[in-house]
Scaffold this active site. Structure first.
Site, PDB file in Angstrom:
ATOM      1  N   ARG A  92      -7.674   7.674  -7.715  1.00 17.66           N
ATOM      2  CA  ARG A  92      -8.019   6.298  -7.356  1.00 17.66           C
ATOM      3  C   ARG A  92      -9.526   6.104  -7.371  1.00 17.66           C
ATOM      4  O   ARG A  92     -10.284   7.077  -7.324  1.00 17.66           O
ATOM      5  CB  ARG A  92      -7.446   5.917  -5.990  1.00 17.66           C
ATOM      6  CG  ARG A  92      -7.835   6.843  -4.853  1.00 17.66           C
ATOM      7  CD  ARG A  92      -7.082   6.469  -3.562  1.00 17.66           C
ATOM      8  NE  ARG A  92      -7.334   7.433  -2.502  1.00 17.66           N
ATOM      9  CZ  ARG A  92      -6.751   7.411  -1.310  1.00 17.66           C
ATOM     10  NH1 ARG A  92      -5.866   6.485  -1.017  1.00 17.66           N
ATOM     11  NH2 ARG A  92      -7.024   8.323  -0.396  1.00 17.66           N
ATOM     12  N   ARG A  96      -4.324  20.343   0.144  1.00 14.64           N
ATOM     13  CA  ARG A  96      -5.010  19.733  -0.988  1.00 14.64           C
ATOM     14  C   ARG A  96      -6.426  19.397  -0.565  1.00 14.64           C
ATOM     15  O   ARG A  96      -6.674  18.947   0.558  1.00 14.64           O
ATOM     16  CB  ARG A  96      -4.308  18.443  -1.429  1.00 14.64           C
ATOM     17  CG  ARG A  96      -2.908  18.651  -1.928  1.00 14.64           C
ATOM     18  CD  ARG A  96      -2.834  19.470  -3.175  1.00 14.64           C
ATOM     19  NE  ARG A  96      -3.240  18.729  -4.371  1.00 14.64           N
ATOM     20  CZ  ARG A  96      -3.342  19.300  -5.574  1.00 14.64           C
ATOM     21  NH1 ARG A  96      -3.105  20.602  -5.734  1.00 14.64           N
ATOM     22  NH2 ARG A  96      -3.701  18.574  -6.621  1.00 14.64           N
ATOM     23  N   ARG A 139       6.074   6.544   3.771  1.00 15.78           N
ATOM     24  CA  ARG A 139       4.890   5.854   4.294  1.00 15.78           C
ATOM     25  C   ARG A 139       4.735   4.458   3.681  1.00 15.78           C
ATOM     26  O   ARG A 139       4.062   3.619   4.244  1.00 15.78           O
ATOM     27  CB  ARG A 139       3.630   6.666   3.941  1.00 15.78           C
ATOM     28  CG  ARG A 139       3.526   7.986   4.656  1.00 15.78           C
ATOM     29  CD  ARG A 139       2.429   8.853   4.058  1.00 15.78           C
ATOM     30  NE  ARG A 139       1.124   8.229   4.012  1.00 15.78           N
ATOM     31  CZ  ARG A 139       0.270   8.169   5.022  1.00 15.78           C
ATOM     32  NH1 ARG A 139       0.594   8.701   6.174  1.00 15.78           N
ATOM     33  NH2 ARG A 139      -0.900   7.597   4.889  1.00 15.78           N
ATOM     34  N   ARG A 182       8.807  -4.363  -0.976  1.00 14.99           N
ATOM     35  CA  ARG A 182       9.044  -5.736  -0.489  1.00 14.99           C
ATOM     36  C   ARG A 182       9.607  -6.633  -1.588  1.00 14.99           C
ATOM     37  O   ARG A 182       9.129  -6.577  -2.715  1.00 14.99           O
ATOM     38  CB  ARG A 182       7.743  -6.355   0.025  1.00 14.99           C
ATOM     39  CG  ARG A 182       7.146  -5.605   1.192  1.00 14.99           C
ATOM     40  CD  ARG A 182       6.242  -6.528   2.009  1.00 14.99           C
ATOM     41  NE  ARG A 182       5.538  -5.748   3.009  1.00 14.99           N
ATOM     42  CZ  ARG A 182       4.322  -5.241   2.822  1.00 14.99           C
ATOM     43  NH1 ARG A 182       3.678  -5.475   1.699  1.00 14.99           N
ATOM     44  NH2 ARG A 182       3.757  -4.522   3.764  1.00 14.99           N
ATOM     45  N   TYR A 233       0.712  15.407   8.451  1.00 10.80           N
ATOM     46  CA  TYR A 233       0.081  14.299   7.722  1.00 10.80           C
ATOM     47  C   TYR A 233      -0.067  13.137   8.714  1.00 10.80           C
ATOM     48  O   TYR A 233       0.756  12.225   8.730  1.00 10.80           O
ATOM     49  CB  TYR A 233       1.032  13.954   6.581  1.00 10.80           C
ATOM     50  CG  TYR A 233       0.561  13.037   5.478  1.00 10.80           C
ATOM     51  CD1 TYR A 233      -0.568  12.245   5.576  1.00 10.80           C
ATOM     52  CD2 TYR A 233       1.303  12.968   4.292  1.00 10.80           C
ATOM     53  CE1 TYR A 233      -0.939  11.409   4.539  1.00 10.80           C
ATOM     54  CE2 TYR A 233       0.944  12.136   3.253  1.00 10.80           C
ATOM     55  CZ  TYR A 233      -0.180  11.357   3.381  1.00 10.80           C
ATOM     56  OH  TYR A 233      -0.533  10.524   2.346  1.00 10.80           O
ATOM     57  N   ASP A 267      -1.856   9.860  10.430  1.00  9.64           N
ATOM     58  CA  ASP A 267      -2.831   8.775  10.318  1.00  9.64           C
ATOM     59  C   ASP A 267      -3.665   8.735  11.597  1.00  9.64           C
ATOM     60  O   ASP A 267      -3.329   9.368  12.597  1.00  9.64           O
ATOM     61  CB  ASP A 267      -2.103   7.444  10.112  1.00  9.64           C
ATOM     62  CG  ASP A 267      -1.696   7.249   8.657  1.00  9.64           C
ATOM     63  OD1 ASP A 267      -2.444   7.716   7.781  1.00  9.64           O
ATOM     64  OD2 ASP A 267      -0.646   6.634   8.408  1.00  9.64           O
ATOM     65  N   GLU A 270     -11.827   9.587  -7.009  1.00  7.77           N
ATOM     66  CA  GLU A 270     -11.262  10.646  -6.172  1.00  7.77           C
ATOM     67  C   GLU A 270     -10.376  11.545  -7.021  1.00  7.77           C
ATOM     68  O   GLU A 270      -9.498  11.066  -7.727  1.00  7.77           O
ATOM     69  CB  GLU A 270     -10.438   9.949  -5.082  1.00  7.77           C
ATOM     70  CG  GLU A 270     -10.170  10.775  -3.867  1.00  7.77           C
ATOM     71  CD  GLU A 270      -9.522   9.910  -2.769  1.00  7.77           C
ATOM     72  OE1 GLU A 270     -10.043   8.817  -2.459  1.00  7.77           O
ATOM     73  OE2 GLU A 270      -8.491  10.342  -2.256  1.00  7.77           O
TER      74      GLU A 270
END
Ligand code: FAD
Ligand code: UDP
Length: 386
Positions: free
Chosen positions: A281, A251, A175, A179, A352, A354, A304
């Protein structure tokens, strides 16, 4: 058009809403139920009553896609505001840019490498293997090499998924981009944005059709399904079958909310990659709405925490452990042998997904159902590979 059918859609999240809309626009009747007391499922947003900040109640949600049809669909239901997601990651007392990019590499190694030098440097560190990487760990070691993998991915992933990364599928890490430039955009898709009035307003618009009836605080288990011609189920696949073969792994998340002086951390999301920090996070919600941020002197943050989902918890992430496949296959076989129900969405297909993928698939499910009704055929249990 075929004779109008009456469908029950279980779940008023994005998937349920988009399927209901497709059916209603084709002249069918959709009764949408959700056991929660609000629509929009996990992308639900609401204004914090104390501060007025728009809060992403079930965690940070950024819309990003390359799918022009999905982008056009969501833009019919909300005003998408330009937004560019930037994430920082804390490792060993320092703050780095995520996803890993040239800045991260140069800061982490104390170097000033050019893009090509960094590419060669990471390639020298990266593990090599035959064929596709099987696990998250294999993928991570091939992707960035051991030092970066251990700093940025190993600890965070153990906390997020609760298992060693060699038991997780490689797809989870795919995911994220890597770069060799200073571009720190978290996503690599052509379109990216956040609805001006939040996701819940967008889902309300999708559900706003005379062919759709909505009932909140209504669990499926309380409904007599025989009243309907067909069911679209977007709740957990194993729950539909009363967990007959055992529980699929999910989860859950715990969100710890705090109101603090604004600004708190200077960015929307700060990942905590070190294993000794219990949260994964911290989200500072006002950064999701840069167009209204200046008005706030107090800010809402959420820490979280991730844990294994117990029977009473909300299942946020399908776990899809490499060794869970056999159990999933049993449920999929049982679903395919059941007439009158189609499974969809993140929970119904145990995937999973999006938001853009959830919309894409829901549009496909709607089209499949309409075509099946037209032909007088029974719709499939799954429209996409599980
Ligand atoms: P859900 O939103 O889970 O909706 C399912 C609905 O069904 C729920 O409302 C539930 O209450 C209801 N339900 C379940 N069982 C029953 C039952 N038996 N009876 C009645 N009702 C039932 N996607 C992105 O594109 N960008 C992001 O940045 C992003 N961030 C995310 C962060 C987190 C923490 C999480 C968990 C997900 C994130 N996602 C993101 C994914 C996004 O949330 C999903 O793609 C989207 O919500 C999927 O919608 P859905 O309708 O399939 O599922
Ligand atoms: N990940 C990580 N460290 C990070 C960010 C991500 O190890 O700082 C891993 C983690 O396993 C996570 C996966 O990469 O589940 C995908 O990240 P993404 O941000 O897409 O996760 P999501 O937003 O879905 O929780």
């Amino acid at each position: 058009m075929s004779e109008p059918r009456c469908l029950l859609i279980v779940g008023a999240g994005l998937t349920g809403a988009v399927v209901a809309r497709s059916l209603a626009e084709a002249g069918h009747h959709a009764t949408v139920i959700d056991e929660r007391d609000h629509i929009a499922g996990n992308c639900h947003t609401e204004r914090d009553p104390e501060t007025g900040v728009m809060v992403h109640v079930y965690g940070p949600h950024i819309f990003h896609t390359d799918d022009a049809e999905v982008w056009a669909f969501i833009n019919r239901h909300c005003q998408m505001m330009p937004y560019r997601h930037q994430v920082k990651a804390r490792v060993g007392g320092q703050v780095y840019a995520m996803p890993v990019n040239l800045h991260t590499i140069n800061q982490f190694f104390g170097t000033a490498l050019s893009p090509q030098e960094a590419r060669d440097f990471v390639a020298r560190q990266a593990a090599h293997g035959e064929g596709e990487a099987r696990s998250f760990e294999e993928q991570g070691l091939r992707f960035v090499g051991r030092a970066l993998y251990e700093a940025f991915f190993q600890g965070y992933t153990r906390k997020q998924w609760g298992v060693a990364p060699d038991r997780l599928p490689a797809a989870i890490l795919k995911r994220l981009p890597l770069r060799f430039t200073y571009d720190d955009n978290y996503f690599f898709h052509r379109h990216q944005g956040i609805p001006r009035e939040g996701y819940t307003a967008a889902v309300a618009s999708i559900l706003n059709h005379p062919g759709i009836a909505l009932h909140l605080a209504t669990p499926f288990e309380r409904i007599a399904p025989d009243r309907f011609d067909h069911i679209v189920y977007t709740g957990p696949l194993d729950r539909y079958f009363g967990h007959a073969f055992g529980r699929l792994g999910y989860r859950t998340l715990r969100f710890e909310r705090e109101v603090v002086a604004a600004p708190y951390q200077g960015t929307a999301v700060m990942n905590y990659c070190d294993p000794d920090v219990p949260h994964t996070r911290i989200t500072e919600h006002m950064y999701f709405a840069p167009w209204e941020m200046a008005q706030f002197d107090r800010s809402v943050i959420t820490r979280e925490y991730s844990a294994a989902a117990g029977p009473a918890d909300i299942p946020y992430y399908p776990l899809r452990l490499l060794d869970d496949k056999a159990l999933l296959d049993q449920y999929v076989a049982r679903a395919r042998a059941s007439a009158g129900v189609t499974f969809a969405g993140r929970l119904g297909s145990y995937a999973y997904l999006d938001m853009d993928a959830a919309i894409r698939r829901a549009l496909d499910v709607g089209a499949h159902l309409c075509a099946a009704f037209e032909k007088g055929a029974s719709p499939d249990a799954f429209v996409h590979p599980v």
